[in-house]
Design an enzyme around this catalytic site. Structure first.
Site, short mmCIF file in Angstrom:
data_model
loop_
_atom_site.label_atom_id
_atom_site.label_comp_id
_atom_site.label_asym_id
_atom_site.label_seq_id
_atom_site.Cartn_x
_atom_site.Cartn_y
_atom_site.Cartn_z
N SER A 159 0.81 -1.22 0.00
CA SER A 159 0.00 0.00 0.00
C SER A 159 0.84 1.27 0.00
O SER A 159 0.31 2.36 -0.21
CB SER A 159 -0.90 0.01 1.23
OG SER A 159 -1.69 -1.14 1.24
N ASP A 170 -10.76 -6.58 0.32
CA ASP A 170 -10.15 -5.46 1.04
C ASP A 170 -9.56 -6.00 2.34
O ASP A 170 -9.97 -7.05 2.83
CB ASP A 170 -11.21 -4.41 1.36
CG ASP A 170 -10.57 -3.05 1.65
OD1 ASP A 170 -10.61 -2.19 0.76
OD2 ASP A 170 -10.00 -2.89 2.76
N HIS A 203 -15.03 -0.35 3.38
CA HIS A 203 -14.92 1.00 3.93
C HIS A 203 -16.15 1.85 3.70
O HIS A 203 -16.22 2.98 4.14
CB HIS A 203 -13.70 1.72 3.31
CG HIS A 203 -12.40 1.08 3.68
ND1 HIS A 203 -11.68 1.44 4.79
CD2 HIS A 203 -11.69 0.08 3.09
CE1 HIS A 203 -10.59 0.72 4.87
NE2 HIS A 203 -10.58 -0.13 3.84
N CYS A 238 -7.65 2.09 1.65
CA CYS A 238 -8.75 1.29 1.11
C CYS A 238 -8.32 0.57 -0.15
O CYS A 238 -7.97 1.19 -1.15
CB CYS A 238 -9.94 2.21 0.82
SG CYS A 238 -11.23 1.38 -0.11
#
Lengths: 615, 358
Positions: free
Chosen positions: A324, A363, A369, A382
């Protein structure tokens, strides 16, 4: 009558004798003349030739090795130094019986079995050296004892030499590299004239990269030797010129702090000053104490096996999925291509599905989310938002954009053996994997997984580009090195500073700031000290993908080597960054739990405790 | 004149030049032995001793000399036999016998004793034609000691002694028919000797002469290093005590076989020419004595000694410049060692003795 006969005979023999004597004397005279011609030929005509031979007999050229340059940190603290020590050397050309010499030395000062074993190994491995060290770091008593038996053995000698020492031991291991015995591989690349009498050469790290500068210029000595090879006196001497000292950008205080935080893990952390590219600290764990390695010449294999590849410099060679941590750059890509409007809210459920496939891209948050805009997607990391974004962008746009941040190619840091990582594409996959690129591959690239691989240094470099809002400043370790910007880098910089709206840079930087400073940010709870306006991004990379639906095991139950890699990138202070950091910790868990808190502690330590001392 | 003759000083020039070269030999030895003054003093002592012997022989009448010759021959032959049994072993050869702490190489003396004995035998009758019987006895005189010397083994000295004997026989006027047959015999015997008689090390020595580089660290080493020493001396030489080949011990056998190389390295071609001129003066004086010799015995002896003297010089120098194999022939008056010194001074004593009668 008889008397006259005798007289006649006498006259006759006298004449005969004189004839004979004349013959002999003439013959000998001719021989004597021949001999004088021979002497004239040797001494007058061939004089130069024989004079050269005579000089070659008794004059020996000895190269004297220069003192290696000292390596300092940015504040003048010594990181690599030379200490003098005495070693027993055995000259392989002069020695009659190696076994006898070793036995005699053993009798005199005692050798361990390992020393003897290593010595014979070295003879084989380094047969191109004139002399091999039998034992080093002798005490004064040992020196005296060996000197007292030296006359009995040709080729046995005690020599003083300079040995490289690294006072910070494993803390600086991967930056400095180390010097080691010149091996047969080195012979191909080095200047044999310059290294005639040298024993060591930089093998890795800065020691290798700056070998020429650190080595210096050797001197020489002509010494007179007798028929038995003993050196009698120096005829002339030219002193060697010591190697140049090297000042690194490293701050050893910060380096020590970083090492203390990472030493119990396997991983890497790099801190760079984004304003000038100076690497402030660079850790690859585990590391070893290169001093030990030098003294024993051969690697203590057992020690190395106990650790997880400690000779591997993860900072520049470790290839990791960035996870991420790549999201801010993908977001910027989306903004640039206007694929997304930062204010648009999208519904992000527990998973994403391609229209043509039943595969679910989940996710990290099992429930999803809900409605997210760009900022929230970065702050809360996210996944589904970025799955969609990546799918809309397509791999070509993503790949091209990543390359602007120098992924997939060497950063150009002044270290040897840097890896370039992978920015995947359809062609890349066909060539390396043998399959066509799929949309699924694109989707996971959006969250920094899949085939996309980066070194920690590349992550730090990319982060510094974010911190500089598009300016590329190549990281460096030599404080005095001036890097000229290559055309390629200028082109990237032009694109990043001119083509990308300044507002877009601010959007992702603000989002990264909130990752740390907003109470729903993934690094919010990991950062106690928020005074320094840190901006960052966490990353958690799956090493083992828990089967998307069926595996119900909790993270804690997964075996250690299958646990997630924990990643973090960050810079601070947000508006005028003075430090960027990238940290990867292998097989521990989430980015928020490990890499983020450590990194932010390092940032705070630097800004609060260390920075004041610089400049 | 009479008092001079009493002390054996019958030719002052000869004596002077012999002493010039010998004393210079001590100086050269100082350099050749890496300035070992003890060896020089020992050699000086031997030199004085030999000098006295020379004068003693010089004060003898040459007729008396002729009378004691067979006894000298017998005594030396006995010493040679003793050497074989009680000799001193060096490098696998028994060549030395020890007298009062001085070791002595009897075979060296035979270089002089053989011509002397042959001259004694051949001048025994007034009828001077050499017949087969005389030739046979002459060869017995030569080969009796030669057998023992070959047994030591010492091929080099044997060859030299044989040559010395042949010189005397040649001077005595041997017929050319005999000479040719001897030459023929020599040509037949030599290959047989090579095959059955020579020891491997002797063969190697001769072979390395042909190409010293085949064995640069073994037998060839001597010749190579000696040539380097001589050649690097150049025209003016490196200077006394400055010869690197000799001072740093690259040159082997510096005091004995290769003393000339030491000299040539340090004094150059110029020094070599001067040395040879000094030798020439001695040779001319000897020829002068020979030409004035009154009887057959004296003529033969002095003629042989003169020729042998020249031959030894040429042989030794040829050895050092690689023209002959290293056969262990010393340089007269310069090489270290008492035995060769004694034999050469005995020779000059005989010359002085012969000169008395002139």
């Amino acid at each position: 009558m008889g008397k006259s006969f005798i007289d006649f005979n006498k006259v006759n023999t006298e004449r005969l004798f004189k004839n004979r004597l004349l013959i002999l004397i003439t013959t000998l005279s001719l021989l004597a003349i021949l001999l004088i011609i021979r002497l004239y030929y040797l001494q007058v005509i061939s004089y130069v030739q024989y004079d050269t031979l005579s000089a070659a007999n008794h004059i020996k050229y000895i190269q004297t090795t220069p003192r290696r340059g000292i390596i300092y940190d940015r504040n003048g603290k010594v990181l690599a130094d030379n200490s003098s020590l005495y070693s027993i050397e055995i000259n392989l050309e002069e020695v009659r019986s190696i076994r006898n010499v070793v036995k005699a030395v053993d009798l005199e000062i005692g050798l361990t079995n390992l020393e003897i074993k290593n010595f014979y190994k070295k003879i084989k491995k380094y047969s191109h050296h004139n002399s091999i060290i039998l034992k080093t770091n002798l005490t004064e008593i040992e020196v005296a004892k060996i000197l007292s038996i030296r006359y009995k053995f040709d080729g046995l000698d005690v020599k003083g030499s300079l040995l490289r020492q690294y006072p910070y031991k494993e803390i600086t291991h991967h930056i400095l590299g180390y010097v080691g015995y010149i091996d047969k591989k080195d012979l191909f690349s080095l200047d044999k004239k310059k290294y005639e009498n040298a024993k060591y050469i930089g093998k890795n790290g800065v020691e290798k990269y700056y070998e020429n500068q650190l080595y210096g210029t050797p001197g020489y000595k002509h010494v007179e030797i007798n028929a038995r090879g003993r050196q009698l006196r120096d005829i002339d001497e030219k002193f060697p010129v010591a190697g140049e000292d090297l000042y690194l950008t490293i701050d050893i205080e910060l380096q020590e702090f970083m090492f203390s935080k990472l030493s119990k893990y396997v991983g890497s952390s790099i801190a760079i000053n984004p304003k000038n590219g100076e690497v402030l600290g660079m850790i690859s764990a585990p590391a070893i104490d290169p001093n030990n390695r030098l003294w024993k010449y051969d690697i203590d294999e057992d020690q190395i096996k106990k650790l997880k590849s400690p000779m591997f410099n993860r900072a520049i060679n470790g290839l990791y999925s960035p996870g991420s941590t790549i999201k801010p750059i993908v977001a910027l890509d989306g903004l640039y291509h206007k694929t997304i409007n930062p204010l648009d809210e999208v519904y992000a459920g527990p998973f994403f599905q391609l229209p043509t496939s039943s595969r679910r891209f989940r996710d990290w948050k099992p429930k999803g989310h809900g409605l997210v805009d760009l900022e929230k997607a970065i702050v809360q990391s996210c996944d589904v938002y970025f799955y969609m974004l990546a799918n809309n962008l397509g791999i070509e746009k993503i790949g091209k954009f990543l390359k602007y941040f120098s992924f997939g190619e060497k950063t150009g840091i002044d270290m040897p053996f840097e890896s370039s990582g992978v920015v995947p594409s359809n062609e890349w996959k066909l060539e390396h994997i043998g399959h066509k690129w799929t949309d699924g591959d694109t989707v996971i690239t959006g969250i920094g997984q899949g085939y996309f691989l980066s070194t920690p240094l590349q992550l730090a470099y990319a982060t510094s580009i974010i911190a500089n809002k598009g300016k590329l400043i190549v990281p460096k370790l030599n404080k005095n090195l001036e890097i000229k910007k290559e055309k390629k880098i200028k082109e990237k910089e032009n694109f990043l500073t001119n083509e990308i709206n300044i507002e877009d840079w601010d959007i992702i930087r603000e989002a990264m700031f909130k990752v740390v400073n907003q109470n729903n940010g993934t690094a919010y709870w990991a950062t106690k000290n928020k005074k320094n306006n840190i901006a960052g991004k966490t990353g958690t990379v799956q090493v083992y993908s828990l089967s998307q639906d069926t595996d119900t095991r909790e993270e804690e139950d997964v075996p250690k080597h299958l646990k997630d890699h924990s990643l973090y990138i960050g810079f601070a202070p947000k508006d005028n960054p003075e430090i960027v950091i990238a940290t990867v910790i292998e097989n521990v868990g989430s980015g928020s739990a490990f890499a983020a808190p450590i990194s932010n502690q390092i940032i705070n330590y630097y800004l609060e405790k260390v920075r004041g001392k610089i400049d | 004149m009479i008092s001079k003759k009493l002390f054996g000083i019958t030719d002052f020039t000869l004596l002077l030049f012999v002493m010039i070269i010998s004393v210079f030999g001590l100086v050269l030895l100082y350099s050749a032995t890496n300035q070992d003054i003890d060896i020089v003093i020992r050699q000086g002592t031997k030199l004085s001793f030999c000098f006295v012997i020379m004068l003693l022989i010089g004060s003898l009448d040459s007729n008396k000399l002729r009378l004691i010759t067979p006894y000298l021959y017998t005594i030396c032959l006995l010493l040679l036999v003793m050497t074989l049994f009680w000799g001193h072993d060096t490098k696998g050869a028994k060549r030395w016998i020890v007298f009062f702490g001085f070791s002595f190489q009897v075979s060296e003396i035979f270089k002089i004793i053989i011509p002397l004995t042959l001259a004694w035998f051949l001048s025994y009758s007034d009828y001077n034609e050499i017949d087969l019987k005389k030739l046979f006895v002459s060869f017995i005189i030569i080969f009796l000691p030669l057998v023992f010397i070959l047994k030591q083994p010492d091929l080099g000295t044997s060859a030299i002694i044989l040559t010395c004997g042949l010189i005397t026989i040649f001077l005595a006027g041997i017929g050319y028919i005999y000479m040719c047959s001897l030459l023929g015999l020599f040509l037949i015997v030599t290959p047989l000797m090579w095959k059955f008689f020579l020891l491997p090390y002797q063969k190697v020595r001769i072979l390395t002469l042909i190409d010293p580089n085949t064995d640069p660290l073994g037998s060839g080493y001597h010749i190579i290093q000696s040539k380097i020493a001589v050649g690097s001396g150049g025209f003016f030489g490196k200077g006394f005590l400055n010869g690197t080949q000799s001072q740093l011990e690259f040159l082997p056998e510096r005091g004995t076989d290769f003393i000339f190389s030491v000299f040539a390295e340090e004094f150059g071609f110029l020094g070599v020419v001067i040395l040879l001129l000094l030798y020439l003066v001695i040779v001319i004086r000897c020829l002068h004595i020979t030409s004035r010799a009154k009887n057959y015995f004296s003529r033969l002896v002095s003629g042989s000694i003169t020729t042998i003297f020249i031959l030894l010089i040429i042989t030794n120098i040829s050895m050092t410049v690689g023209l002959l194999p290293v056969v262990g022939v010393t340089l007269p008056l310069l090489s270290l060692g008492g035995s060769s010194l004694l034999s050469i001074f005995m020779a000059f004593g005989i010359m002085l003795s012969i000169n008395r009668r002139n």
